[in-house]
Structure formats: structure tokens, C-alpha cells
Write a protein that holds these residues in place. Sequence first.
Motif, short mmCIF file in Angstrom:
data_model
loop_
_atom_site.label_atom_id
_atom_site.label_comp_id
_atom_site.label_asym_id
_atom_site.label_seq_id
_atom_site.Cartn_x
_atom_site.Cartn_y
_atom_site.Cartn_z
N ILE A 24 2.35 13.86 -2.46
CA ILE A 24 3.44 14.92 -2.15
C ILE A 24 3.14 15.85 -3.02
N GLY A 25 2.56 16.60 -2.59
CA GLY A 25 1.82 18.19 -3.24
C GLY A 25 0.76 17.39 -3.91
N ASN A 26 0.49 17.55 -4.99
CA ASN A 26 -1.03 17.13 -5.67
C ASN A 26 -0.58 15.54 -6.23
N VAL A 27 0.64 15.18 -5.64
CA VAL A 27 0.39 13.34 -6.61
C VAL A 27 0.51 12.34 -5.33
N LYS A 28 -0.52 11.79 -5.68
CA LYS A 28 -0.70 10.48 -4.81
C LYS A 28 0.89 9.45 -5.00
N VAL A 29 1.09 9.15 -3.76
CA VAL A 29 1.84 7.69 -4.48
C VAL A 29 1.19 6.48 -3.03
N GLY A 30 0.83 5.63 -4.12
CA GLY A 30 0.27 4.51 -3.21
C GLY A 30 1.24 3.15 -3.02
N PHE A 31 1.12 2.23 -2.21
CA PHE A 31 1.94 0.59 -2.30
C PHE A 31 0.58 -0.37 -2.40
N ASP A 32 0.52 -0.81 -2.94
CA ASP A 32 -0.41 -2.29 -3.57
C ASP A 32 0.22 -3.23 -2.00
N GLU A 33 -0.37 -4.33 -2.41
CA GLU A 33 -0.20 -5.81 -1.63
C GLU A 33 1.26 -6.32 -2.02
N ALA A 34 0.90 -6.07 -3.68
CA ALA A 34 2.37 -7.20 -4.35
C ALA A 34 4.03 -6.55 -3.65
N THR A 35 3.95 -4.87 -3.42
CA THR A 35 5.04 -4.22 -3.02
C THR A 35 4.87 -4.59 -2.07
N VAL A 36 3.78 -4.13 -0.63
CA VAL A 36 4.63 -4.44 0.32
C VAL A 36 4.73 -5.85 0.87
N VAL A 37 4.21 -6.65 0.65
CA VAL A 37 4.85 -8.75 0.32
C VAL A 37 5.90 -8.62 0.33
N SER A 38 5.86 -7.79 -0.84
CA SER A 38 8.00 -7.96 -1.46
C SER A 38 8.53 -8.03 -0.55
N TRP A 39 8.85 -6.50 0.32
CA TRP A 39 9.77 -5.70 1.10
C TRP A 39 9.59 -6.57 2.03
#
Length: 256
Positions: A24-39
Amino acid sequence: MMKLDLQKELTEQLEIEEVFSFNIGNVKVGFDEATVVSWIIIAVLTVLAIILTRNLKVTGEISKRQAILEMLYEKAEDFFKGIMGEKVEKFIPWLMSMGLFIGISNIIGLFGMKPPTKSIQVTGVMAITSIVLVEYCAFKEKGVGGRLKALTKPIAIITPINIMEVFTKPLSLCMRLFGNVIGAFTIMELIKAIIPVGLPVVFSLYFDIFDGLLQAYIFVFLTALYLQEAVESDEDEPKKKSKKKLRKAGKKKLEA
């Protein structure tokens, strides 16, 4: 050699890899394994809740599905009501949801996914959420002055210890859950190294199912206790003592 292999396995389990990211612009937004499995867990629980609660009846003959759901809910509600007072009973559905999430997170390794509770960030956030709720209830029930006064009890000299306890509670909840999950994995790896066939399957079922559900139980049990303690006033103490006396008297009558 076994020590090096165990160290490698532990490192792999503790490492939470990034699944996907975007900028998002110059900001990188990442999603790790824990987040995805929680979803995934949240999505599955949401879908199950929608399916299981369809066409519920208030009057008339109910289905076996509804009868089982009502029985399970009433059992869980009775359990929490035995711990909590009327002032915080409204949080019972939240505690049940938290227990379900932690329980499924701990046993999801059986389906080939890395449990979110192996991430200290996940356990830390859940613990902080619980204690924020506890402190919210305390300030709402007692007011700012009453809550600050409660920190000076039973004597003013231990006020620093009581203040420290506010911060150590989420730390203990977080580390207990995280430590037990990692500890169970370490024991399993040692068992596999010594007895590679047969016995590991039995212990795997124990650690992945029984121990995982036990940790969920302990987490919500302690949170329920903290909530009850947060809203207790001096007037509640005599009531608690009288209830204990009645329980003891009832027990003696039964024994007689």
C-alpha cells in the motif's frame, strides 16, 4: 546428532513464514501462517455456526440437532456460571468462542496445518485481549477510584506487587499456552527419536487432542476467574464465604 535434529525441528516449528503480501504505497503488508490459519479456523467455525443454528425452534417439537446443541450450550453455561457471578455472565458466549478457537487451533496440526498457538504473537494477543476485558470490567464496576483503591488491598505496602500482577497475568496466560504447545511438540520429537514406530501415534493423539483441549479449558477457566475477581466488591466477600459454608455443610450431609 539427535540434539541437532531436535534443534532444527524446533526452529522450523517456531518460524512463522509469510504466506502472501501486498504493498500500500511504500508500506508492505504481509500475512503469515498463523494469521491465515486463524482465518481458516474462524471461517470454518462461522460456517458451522450458521449451518447448525438454521431453523431452530422456540416452541413445538425440536430436532435432535437442536436438542444436542441446547444440551451442550447449557452444560458449558452451567460450568461458567459456577465460576462467574451475574455481573460478568454476559461474557460467557465470548469465553465459549475463545475456548473453541484455542481448542481447534491446538488440534489443527492433525490436518497438516501449523497451529496458530505455536506463534507467541497469537497467544500474546489473546492473553492481552482477555486482560483488557478484565480491566475494563473492573474500572466499569468500581470506577477509577475504586479500582485504584483495590490495588492497595489488603495493605498499601503491596501496591507495587498488585500493579505488577496486572501485567504478569497476560504474560502468564500467553506463556502457559505457548509453552505447553511447544513442550508437547518437543516431547513428541524425543519419543519419535527413541521409539519411531507405534508409541508415537498414541502420544500424538494425547498431545494433539487431549492436551490441546485441556489448554483451551485452562485459558478460559483462568480468564473467567479473573473476570469474577475484577468485579468483586467488599460486600461480595461475606456472600462468598456463606456459599462455601453451605457447600461444605451439604457435602457433610451427603457423606453422612
